[in-house]
Design a protein around this motif. Structure first.
Motif, PDB file in Angstrom:
ATOM      1  N   CYS A 155     -49.008   1.347  28.913  1.00  0.00           N
ATOM      2  CA  CYS A 155     -50.011   1.823  27.955  1.00  0.00           C
ATOM      3  C   CYS A 155     -50.137   0.865  26.778  1.00  0.00           C
ATOM      4  N   ILE A 163     -52.168   8.167  21.045  1.00  0.00           N
ATOM      5  CA  ILE A 163     -51.079   8.808  21.789  1.00  0.00           C
ATOM      6  C   ILE A 163     -50.703  10.118  21.089  1.00  0.00           C
ATOM      7  N   THR A 184     -41.839   9.908  20.786  1.00  0.00           N
ATOM      8  CA  THR A 184     -40.882   9.641  21.862  1.00  0.00           C
ATOM      9  C   THR A 184     -39.918  10.817  22.019  1.00  0.00           C
ATOM     10  N   ARG A 188     -39.224  13.053  25.268  1.00  0.00           N
ATOM     11  CA  ARG A 188     -37.855  13.190  25.781  1.00  0.00           C
ATOM     12  C   ARG A 188     -37.557  14.646  26.120  1.00  0.00           C
ATOM     13  N   ASN A 220     -35.299   0.461  31.147  1.00  0.00           N
ATOM     14  CA  ASN A 220     -34.741   0.532  29.795  1.00  0.00           C
ATOM     15  C   ASN A 220     -34.505   1.968  29.374  1.00  0.00           C
ATOM     16  N   GLU A 221     -35.305   2.875  29.924  1.00  0.00           N
ATOM     17  CA  GLU A 221     -35.276   4.256  29.455  1.00  0.00           C
ATOM     18  C   GLU A 221     -34.187   5.079  30.130  1.00  0.00           C
TER      19      GLU A 221
ATOM     20  N   LYS B 189     -33.606   3.114  25.718  1.00  0.00           N
ATOM     21  CA  LYS B 189     -34.617   2.775  24.710  1.00  0.00           C
ATOM     22  C   LYS B 189     -35.997   2.617  25.337  1.00  0.00           C
ATOM     23  N   THR B 190     -37.002   2.646  24.483  1.00  0.00           N
ATOM     24  CA  THR B 190     -38.374   2.399  24.911  1.00  0.00           C
ATOM     25  C   THR B 190     -39.129   1.725  23.775  1.00  0.00           C
ATOM     26  N   ASP B 192     -42.657   1.685  24.393  1.00  0.00           N
ATOM     27  CA  ASP B 192     -43.964   1.907  25.010  1.00  0.00           C
ATOM     28  C   ASP B 192     -45.048   2.299  24.005  1.00  0.00           C
ATOM     29  N   ILE B 193     -44.652   2.853  22.856  1.00  0.00           N
ATOM     30  CA  ILE B 193     -45.666   3.197  21.865  1.00  0.00           C
ATOM     31  C   ILE B 193     -45.795   2.047  20.861  1.00  0.00           C
ATOM     32  N   GLU B 194     -46.837   1.294  21.015  1.00  0.00           N
ATOM     33  CA  GLU B 194     -47.159   0.147  20.154  1.00  0.00           C
ATOM     34  C   GLU B 194     -46.001  -0.807  19.907  1.00  0.00           C
ATOM     35  N   GLN B 195     -45.160  -1.000  20.921  1.00  0.00           N
ATOM     36  CA  GLN B 195     -44.059  -1.953  20.838  1.00  0.00           C
ATOM     37  C   GLN B 195     -43.043  -1.620  19.738  1.00  0.00           C
ATOM     38  N   SER B 196     -43.028  -0.346  19.276  1.00  0.00           N
ATOM     39  CA  SER B 196     -42.019   0.063  18.298  1.00  0.00           C
ATOM     40  C   SER B 196     -40.773   0.511  19.047  1.00  0.00           C
ATOM     41  N   VAL B 198     -37.690   2.467  20.010  1.00  0.00           N
ATOM     42  CA  VAL B 198     -37.111   3.791  19.754  1.00  0.00           C
ATOM     43  C   VAL B 198     -35.897   3.952  20.655  1.00  0.00           C
ATOM     44  N   GLY B 200     -32.983   6.124  22.583  1.00  0.00           N
ATOM     45  CA  GLY B 200     -32.900   7.456  23.170  1.00  0.00           C
ATOM     46  C   GLY B 200     -34.186   7.894  23.831  1.00  0.00           C
ATOM     47  N   ALA B 201     -34.636   7.109  24.817  1.00  0.00           N
ATOM     48  CA  ALA B 201     -35.857   7.490  25.540  1.00  0.00           C
ATOM     49  C   ALA B 201     -35.562   8.706  26.411  1.00  0.00           C
TER      50      ALA B 201
END
Lengths: 457, 213
Positions: A155, A163, A184, A188, A220-221, B189-190, B192-196, B198, B200-201
């Motif tokens: 995305c 989002i 996020t 989760r 990664n997640e 980690k992730t 996915d939201i605007e490359q920030s 985070v 604890g995905a």
């Protein structure tokens, strides 16, 4: 937001209507390309690793038949059930039949570009099976009823405010909230509940090892692991080209993959699945879907070496300024443009032209695929087949005629300079594609030939 | 009649699969190019094990991992007790830590029962300096899902078990037996939201590593 245009140039025009957004998209992807550079430059043996990876993949392609049989034998000995699918339809049927056997109608899925290629989600939903994508980016595009626009960052074309709006509608988050941490955390909670209640999980495969029968999944997640370990049935789907000969080769590929993809030295999780857990069934579906035919094309087989890192997309000036959806396929960008014509040359005839042939894609490819050379070769094939852009056909013929007649060439050059000087609106209008987003250059006073005669002649 | 029909359909399906396998292999064999040799992988490591530990600490810091250098399990217990929150569910697969957390010796229950674990403390076979990854196999964690489902994860690794790169890592793994194995490099980690970024995905929100002398 998602368009169904199946011609790259037309879709790119749409994408470029919002210029600040295109600039943002461009910069976001360039930022990832820069991270890739930092990570790769920190490894002195980077070029050596690329060469090893390329040689290993060449060896795989030249022995694929044997490696597939070795992998099957070892995987079976590990207690895994192996299936073979000739095409997308058979792949989808196999997955559905496994779920039916266990009377399962809800499944979690981690990222798999192969299942995107096969249209698995639509097929299963049509057959009454609910599929929830668990990679955060994939979940976002799934909620928006869109395909991913990027194979690593599904995305990348979405803004956090959008989002936030999407999550407010579907997950009940606060209206107007756009903090990535908050969003996020909401995803989760929503997906944790899903993981705990689903009996089947489908994952992709990054590497399958012929020597041991194990397969490796990188995330990664941790979503592939949350799904697979909690499920009674784990289905792993892979294209037949995902095989590598030996476990030790993972050392080469895992060093290259994440550095090329996002600039990380390795993904958070690199999970090696060898044997099922007690009371668990593990299935592997080996999918051909055009790959065995593709393997026979000498000029184009190298693209089967791809490890799906997306470095070529992040670096591509055309991808960054046209967006993944313009390529109307599961795999977009330069690599998608050379893979998809093998599968359907007519439907994807526009894609090899969606490039400047700058060669940046080939320079960053961790397995040394000659991407820009193949783009050029595809253009030649398409022109021969009469599938090239028609505007080019006419102008190329005209050009050929003019270039074959020196006197006519001189007159034409003079005429063009006059036009640019006295009646610029003839070319500086919307009918000329070269005028879009550009100013026409100032015309020179004389041709090079005239200048040379005067000064050197 | 219905069951007969079903049997026929299953038989047909099986035939389809068998023939797909043979057709794919036949087509691949026909189209694969002439043999290209495998390379001999030779990436010499010039640095020393002491430097690897320093490189690992730098890498773990970049991965947002909390690092404690400790001399024995007593030191780990002290740190755990200082940071422990009484109502939290803490489990471990390390016998030496059984008196400060619930020791999981083998698989007794359904893995879903781990859903409320707050902290899991597990050992790793070895760690990799270049990327901060810790190699963990099923026999060290009992439940495959444990290092993923827990809210916080702690890994104990011996300083003598640090290698520099992934080539050395696979040299160590070669020939060892495991049903499931995973390299863990940092918390889940992730971006996915605007490359920030985070943490604890889906998996642990935080990772602590104890480097044991």
């Amino acid at each position: 937001m998602h368009s169904t245009i199946t011609n790259h140039a037309d879709a790119a025009i749409n994408f470029n209507l919002d210029e600040p957004r295109v600039d943002w998209h461009d910069k976001t992807l360039w930022f990832i390309r820069e991270k890739r550079d930092l990570a790769s430059h920190a490894i002195p043996e980077w070029e050596q690793l690329r060469e090893y990876a390329s040689q290993i993949k060449n060896n795989v392609l030249s022995n694929l038949s044997q490696y597939l049989q070795d992998f099957e034998e070892k995987a079976k000995a590990n207690g895994v059930i192996v299936h073979w699918a000739a095409d997308a339809a058979e792949h989808n049927q196999i997955v559905h039949s496994i779920l039916k056997k266990h009377q399962i109608d809800r499944m979690v899925k981690s990222k798999s570009m192969l299942t995107e290629e096969c249209g698995l989600n639509e097929y299963l939903e049509h057959n009454g099976v609910e599929v929830i994508d668990t990679d955060l980016g994939e979940r976002i595009v799934q909620l928006a009823q869109e395909p991913p626009s990027h194979i690593v960052l599904p995305c990348i074309h979405w803004k956090k405010e959008e989002i936030g709006e999407l999550f407010h509608k579907h997950l009940g988050t606060k209206k107007g909230a756009s903090d990535p941490k908050y969003l996020t955390a909401a995803a989760r909670e929503h997906l944790r509940e899903t993981f705990l209640t689903r009996r089947a999980a489908l994952t992709g495969v990054n590497f399958a090892i012929a020597e041991t029968g194990e397969f490796v999944v990188s995330t990664n997640e941790g979503n592939a692991d949350m799904g697979a370990h909690l499920a009674d049935v784990h289905i792993a789907c892979m294209g037949i080209e995902k095989i590598i000969p030996k476990q030790a080769h993972l050392g080469v590929f895992l060093r290259l993959l994440a550095r090329s993809a996002t600039g990380q030295p390795i993904t958070t999780y690199s999970s090696h699945f060898k044997k099922p857990q007690p009371h668990q069934e593990v299935h592997i579906v080996l999918v051909d879907n055009g790959r065995s035919v593709h393997l026979g094309k000498e000029d184009f087989r190298n693209s089967l070496k791809c490890i799906r890192c997306a470095a070529c997309m992040n670096t591509c000036p055309v991808y960054r300024r046209s967006g993944g959806h313009s390529y109307h396929n599961a795999v977009a960008g330069p690599i998608g443009s050379i893979l998809t014509p093998n599968f359907d040359m007519r439907a994807n005839k526009d894609l090899p032209f969606a490039s400047t042939l700058c060669g940046s894609c080939s320079n960053v490819c961790p397995v040394k695929i000659d991407i820009h050379d193949q783009l050029y070769k595809w253009r030649q094939v398409l022109m021969k087949e009469g599938l090239g852009p028609t505007t080019k056909n006419a102008s190329m013929k005209m050009m050929g005629w003019v270039l074959s007649k020196p006197a006519l060439y001189d007159i034409s050059g003079k005429a063009a300079r006059m036009v640019l000087k006295y009646t610029p609106f003839v070319v500086s209008n919307k009918l000329n594609p070269w005028y879009k987003q550009r100013e026409m250059p100032a015309p020179p006073k004389e041709s090079f030939k005239e200048w040379y005669k005067k000064n050197r002649g | 009649m219905v069951s007969g029909d079903l049997k026929l359909r299953i038989k047909n399906l099986k035939r389809y699969e068998v023939s797909s396998r043979d057709n794919i292999l036949k087509e691949v064999l026909k189209n694969q190019p002439v043999d290209r040799a495998l390379p001999v992988i030779d990436i010499p490591v010039t640095t020393t094990p002491l430097e690897w530990i320093e490189a690992l600490k730098v890498r773990l810091d970049l991965l947002h991992v909390t690092v404690h250098e400790v001399t024995d399990y007593a030191a780990i217990k002290t740190i755990l007790q200082q940071e422990a929150i009484p109502q939290e569910r803490t489990v471990t697969t390390i016998a030496e830590l059984g008196d400060v957390s619930v020791y999981i010796e083998n698989v007794k229950e359904d893995a879903h029962s781990l859903e409320d674990v707050d902290l899991a403390i597990i050992p790793a076979h070895f760690g990799v300096a270049e990327n901060g990854a810790m190699w963990v196999t099923e026999s060290l964690i009992q439940y495959r899902v444990l290092p993923f489902i827990t809210q916080q994860l702690a890994i104990v690794v011996n300083k003598k078990d640090i290698v520099y790169n992934m080539h050395q890592a696979y040299e160590r793994i070669a020939g060892t037996q495991y049903d499931f194995g995973v390299f863990i490099a940092g918390p889940s980690k992730t971006a996915d939201i605007e490359q920030s970024l985070v943490l604890g995905a889906h998996g642990p929100k935080g990772l602590t590593i104890f480097l044991l002398d």
